[in-house]
Design an enzyme around this catalytic site. Structure first.
Site, PDB file in Angstrom:
ATOM      1  N   ARG A   1     -18.091   8.723 -31.880  1.00 22.84           N
ATOM      2  CA  ARG A   1     -17.901  10.167 -31.928  1.00 22.84           C
ATOM      3  C   ARG A   1     -17.252  10.559 -33.245  1.00 22.84           C
ATOM      4  O   ARG A   1     -16.240   9.965 -33.634  1.00 22.84           O
ATOM      5  CB  ARG A   1     -16.988  10.659 -30.790  1.00 22.84           C
TER       6      ARG A   1
ATOM      7  N   TYR B   1     -13.968   7.476 -32.348  1.00 22.97           N
ATOM      8  CA  TYR B   1     -13.933   6.433 -31.314  1.00 22.97           C
ATOM      9  C   TYR B   1     -15.353   6.075 -30.868  1.00 22.97           C
ATOM     10  O   TYR B   1     -16.263   6.897 -30.909  1.00 22.97           O
ATOM     11  CB  TYR B   1     -13.069   6.859 -30.123  1.00 22.97           C
TER      12      TYR B   1
ATOM     13  N   TYR C   1      -7.667   7.745 -26.565  1.00 24.87           N
ATOM     14  CA  TYR C   1      -7.121   8.752 -25.654  1.00 24.87           C
ATOM     15  C   TYR C   1      -6.120   8.106 -24.715  1.00 24.87           C
ATOM     16  O   TYR C   1      -6.325   6.984 -24.254  1.00 24.87           O
ATOM     17  CB  TYR C   1      -8.231   9.362 -24.785  1.00 24.87           C
TER      18      TYR C   1
ATOM     19  N   HIS D   1     -10.798  18.700 -28.618  1.00 26.39           N
ATOM     20  CA  HIS D   1     -11.341  19.504 -27.527  1.00 26.39           C
ATOM     21  C   HIS D   1     -10.479  20.751 -27.339  1.00 26.39           C
ATOM     22  O   HIS D   1      -9.244  20.669 -27.373  1.00 26.39           O
ATOM     23  CB  HIS D   1     -11.330  18.706 -26.225  1.00 26.39           C
TER      24      HIS D   1
ATOM     25  N   HIS E   1     -12.747  14.797 -33.556  1.00 20.84           N
ATOM     26  CA  HIS E   1     -12.848  16.137 -32.966  1.00 20.84           C
ATOM     27  C   HIS E   1     -11.622  16.422 -32.123  1.00 20.84           C
ATOM     28  O   HIS E   1     -10.907  15.507 -31.706  1.00 20.84           O
ATOM     29  CB  HIS E   1     -14.115  16.265 -32.116  1.00 20.84           C
TER      30      HIS E   1
HETATM   31 FE   LIG Z   1     -13.412  13.515 -27.202  1.00 23.00          FE
END
Ligand SMILES: [Fe+2]
Length: 192
Positions: free
Chosen positions: A106, A96, A57, A111, A109
């Site tokens: 995770r 990640y 991110y 969000h 995905h």
């Molecule tokens: Fe996330």
């Protein structure tokens, strides 16, 4: 409430930022926002945020050693049309690691946040990709009631791929009713 006037050209295409193309697998993510009974929800503002192709991110505290992409900020927004439809062009996000438990990752995905006249508060959820091998060990995915987990997973749609350009995933978001999409609650649970 954020309004359509806040939208800019290109907000729905996350693959072109800062004068260049993001790295990774191009994907089209599209679907409809529906009320109970399958009625379309127009004029809903959808905002998405996601990791880049390497699983990193840009806009949250994220320090694991995966590269940032100067041409990908992972942020997009779009307003549903009169038929409740939305569409983003983006990059397949990477998985990640996170510190919830040993060797936790995770699943890939995206969000989603929804604002609109058809509902009184912001709705937040996550879209997953079909067949992800990380579903089984992810506490967030598994916080969704078992019968509702399929509704958090997009469907690969060959008919909406763009030849020589992008793959495509369809994901409808249902606000209410028996087919309601799982939404996050303030206490990190899910209502579905
Ligand atoms: Fe996330």
């Amino acid at each position: 409430m954020l309004g359509e006037d806040r939208l800019a050209a290109g907000d729905a295409d996350l693959t072109l930022r800062a004068g260049g193309e993001a790295l990774g697998q191009r994907i089209i993510v599209f679907g409809r926002v529906l009320d109970s009974g399958g009625r379309p929800v127009p004029d809903a503002l959808l905002e998405i945020w996601q990791a880049n192709a390497a699983g990193r991110y840009r806009h949250v505290v994220d320090n694991w050693p995966a590269p940032l992409d100067p041409h990908f900020d992972g942020l997009g927004r779009v307003v549903t049309d009169a038929l409740g439809r939305y569409e983003f062009t983006t990059i397949q996000p990477g998985a990640y690691p996170w510190g919830n438990h040993h060797n936790a990752w995770r699943p890939a995905h995206i969000h989603f946040s929804l604002f609109g006249r058809a509902f009184t508060q912001r709705l937040v959820t996550q879209m997953y990709f079909p067949g992800d091998p990380l579903f089984g060990q992810d506490p967030i995915f598994n916080a969704i009631p078992p019968t509702a987990r399929d509704r958090a997973i997009a469907t690969f749609d060959l008919s909406r791929t763009q030849p020589d350009w992008a793959l495509a995933y369809r994901w409808d978001i249902v606000l209410r009713g028996t087919e309601q999409t799982p939404f996050e609650t303030d206490d990190d649970g899910y209502v579905a």
